[in-house]
Enzyme design. Structure first.
Site, PDB file in Angstrom:
ATOM      1  N   ALA A  16      -1.495   5.778   6.785  1.00  0.00           N
ATOM      2  CA  ALA A  16      -2.088   6.361   7.991  1.00  0.00           C
ATOM      3  C   ALA A  16      -1.318   7.584   8.471  1.00  0.00           C
ATOM      4  O   ALA A  16      -1.915   8.598   8.843  1.00  0.00           O
ATOM      5  CB  ALA A  16      -2.146   5.315   9.094  1.00  0.00           C
ATOM      6  N   HIS A 475      -1.725  -7.645   1.594  1.00  0.00           N
ATOM      7  CA  HIS A 475      -2.757  -7.146   2.498  1.00  0.00           C
ATOM      8  C   HIS A 475      -2.438  -7.626   3.916  1.00  0.00           C
ATOM      9  O   HIS A 475      -3.141  -8.447   4.487  1.00  0.00           O
ATOM     10  CB  HIS A 475      -4.133  -7.633   2.056  1.00  0.00           C
ATOM     11  CG  HIS A 475      -4.535  -7.171   0.699  1.00  0.00           C
ATOM     12  ND1 HIS A 475      -5.550  -7.774  -0.022  1.00  0.00           N
ATOM     13  CD2 HIS A 475      -4.070  -6.167  -0.087  1.00  0.00           C
ATOM     14  CE1 HIS A 475      -5.691  -7.159  -1.189  1.00  0.00           C
ATOM     15  NE2 HIS A 475      -4.795  -6.181  -1.239  1.00  0.00           N
TER      16      HIS A 475
END
Length: 540
Positions: A16, A475
């Protein structure tokens, strides 16, 4: 740029953070400082897709977090590495590009997060990617910096895997990112011309040519400084150097935390933002009581079913001796090679129960197998591996600091398999893989099942196998949960602003309120893309 004052400070140059840095500095009047605790991304194994085993378990390029001994895994602890290098986990991950299902995001919107339904976020998926290969332009992007390609290496077992799934009633799906995920096929991946495309490669490196971007590596943040209820500055030291002085950098507009699902809540807690009882027990003064910081932790926990195959070679053989030399030569000149492969190649998205409306099971396939107990060491025999896991796990854990020192690792407890539904779906996944192996297309290649082995037949025996041989697929989500202020466990609002704190946002996978149906790389890019738009709109 002032050496210690910027419009925006981005903590973490990961998936990000790199995209945000590029988007915000596109306006030359906007100054941005990126603080990354790891080094530059010049490790040669980063660009080699098959080199991920040389980076994901390397403390020079990844945080090496460990869970406690977990009761649900029969007392085993689990390694949870996270990227610590320019590009973050996108520089060390498995490169699978999988957006999840429409209802994942519709559910986020139904939880009170305005603007996060599937139709709202689809443009942000499209904006960041260039889809290489045939695609539906309604769903897929063609002009983004992130290359998303199809598998280019062929093997007879890929054909057998797809045919076998079809024989047991699972349809072929040519694009699992085009609205309907259900079916069997080969994964799309962030690889171009046999080389990894990380967030640093796609977004940060081009932006680093701009004079309004300052990227500082080896910068480990110790705390976010609050002035009342406003985040004003960031303190950091040169990582790995216990004797270096603490430095401070100030933000005119916002501080954007992109540390990931472990490090973002960890830093909030170290800064006095989090559950009061957790902070108090760690000797940290509570500046802003926010009970959800570090809670709602979820991860995919996958058992791997292994079989010895016959009638063909697998990567186990291609990766040795003269064959490996040939594969290296192919990769060097841009031809398809095992060096250009991601670790998981085939996929099945299907239902643990036919009564369900949409898939809740994800199966991964690779024509390779690893020796138990040896990280990255291939079996001597030709082998294949299938992983099978609950796409939307209900088991929740936590991330909590135990001391006031940023040098001490937090407690990271995923609480795997604590919810009975996760156990049920995991059992269904193992049984589905066995049905696949017994299909005519696959059976002719199966010599014998190695794990769990034919002696494990009852649900209790299979569940014990799952407890003994399940591993994280990294994850990690949920520890800075997005939700309205009426949700007592929400950490950020639907614009990713930390509740009750001015000038502070969290932008990474930790804001996901629930697990998307699959891998987390693609949704994290989407989150960053949407956040960039919201941040720029707020500045106006």
């Amino acid at each position: 740029m002032s050496p210690d004052k910027f419009d925006y400070i981005i903590i973490g140059a990961g998936t990000a953070g790199c995209l945000l840095a590029e988007r915000l500095t596109a306006d030359e009047r906007t100054t941005v400082c990126v603080l990354e605790s790891g080094p530059m991304d010049n490790n040669p194994f980063i660009s080699i897709p098959a080199g991920f085993l040389k980076t994901v378990y390397n403390p020079k390029t990844s945080w090496q977090f460990e869970t406690p001994e977990l009761e649900a895994l029969n007392g085993r602890s689990m390694s949870l590495p996270q990227g610590r290098v320019l590009g973050g986990s996108s520089a060390v991950n498995g490169m699978v590009y999988n957006r999840g299902q429409r209802h994942d995001y519709d559910r986020w919107a139904q939880m009170g997060n305005r603007g996060w339904a599937y139709d709202d976020i689809l443009p942000y998926f499209r904006k960041s990617e260039t889809r290489i290969g045939p695609s539906d332009d309604h769903y897929r992007g063609k002009n983004g910096a992130l290359s998303v390609s199809d598998n280019d290496w062929s093997h007879v077992l890929f054909d057998a895997f797809i045919a076998g799934a079809q024989q047991i009633g699972i349809p072929r799906n040519p694009d699992h990112n085009a609205g309907d995920q259900a079916g069997v096929g080969l994964y799309q991946r962030t690889i171009k011309n046999g080389r990894r495309v990380s967030s640093a490669h796609a977004f940060l490196r081009p932006a680093m040519k701009r004079r309004n971007l300052d990227v500082r590596t080896h910068a480990q943040v110790s705390s976010i400084v609050l002035e009342g209820k406003k985040a004003s500055s960031v303190r950091y030291v040169r990582s790995g150097d216990n004797g270096s002085p603490e430095r401070t950098v100030h933000a005119r507009r916002e501080i954007i935390l992109c540390g990931g699902t472990i490090n973002s809540p960890r830093l909030l807690q170290l800064s006095g933002i989090g559950p009061g009882e957790v902070l108090q027990s760690a000797g940290i003064r509570t500046l802003h009581n926010l009970p959800g910081v570090g809670e709602n932790f979820r991860d995919h926990c996958v058992p791997r079913i292994v079989a010895r195959v016959k009638g063909t070679s697998t990567i186990n053989q291609y990766a040795r001796g003269l064959r490996l030399g040939m594969e290296i030569a192919k990769w060097a000149v841009g031809r398809p090679s095992i060096l250009g492969l991601q670790p998981a190649m085939g996929h099945i998205f299907w239902k643990s129960d036919e009564a369900l409306d949409y898939p809740d099971l994800q199966v991964t396939f690779t024509p390779a197998s690893y020796k138990q107990g040896y990280i990255g060491l291939l079996d001597d025999f030709p082998g294949i591996t299938c992983g099978a896991y609950q796409q939307r796990p209900e088991s929740r854990g936590h991330v909590r600091v135990t001391t006031s020192s940023f040098r001490d690792a937090p407690v990271v407890d995923p609480n795997y398999l604590s919810n009975p539904s996760d156990q049920r779906v995991a059992l269904a996944g193992v049984k589905l893989v066995r049905r696949l192996f017994a299909s005519p297309a696959m059976a002719k290649y199966i010599d014998q099942e190695v794990l769990p082995g034919i002696d494990a037949q009852s649900d209790d025996e299979l569940l014990n196998f799952i407890r003994n041989f399940s591993f994280s697929v990294y994850h990690l989500i949920g520890t800075s949960k997005m939700g309205p202020a009426s949700d007592p466990m929400a950490v950020v609002d639907d614009e990713l602003r930390v509740h009750g704190i001015e000038g502070l946002r969290v932008v990474d996978a930790s804001i996901m309120p629930t697990m998307p149906s699959g891998n987390t790389q693609a949704p994290t890019y989407m989150i960053a893309e949407k956040a960039a738009g919201m941040i720029k709109a707020a500045a106006k």
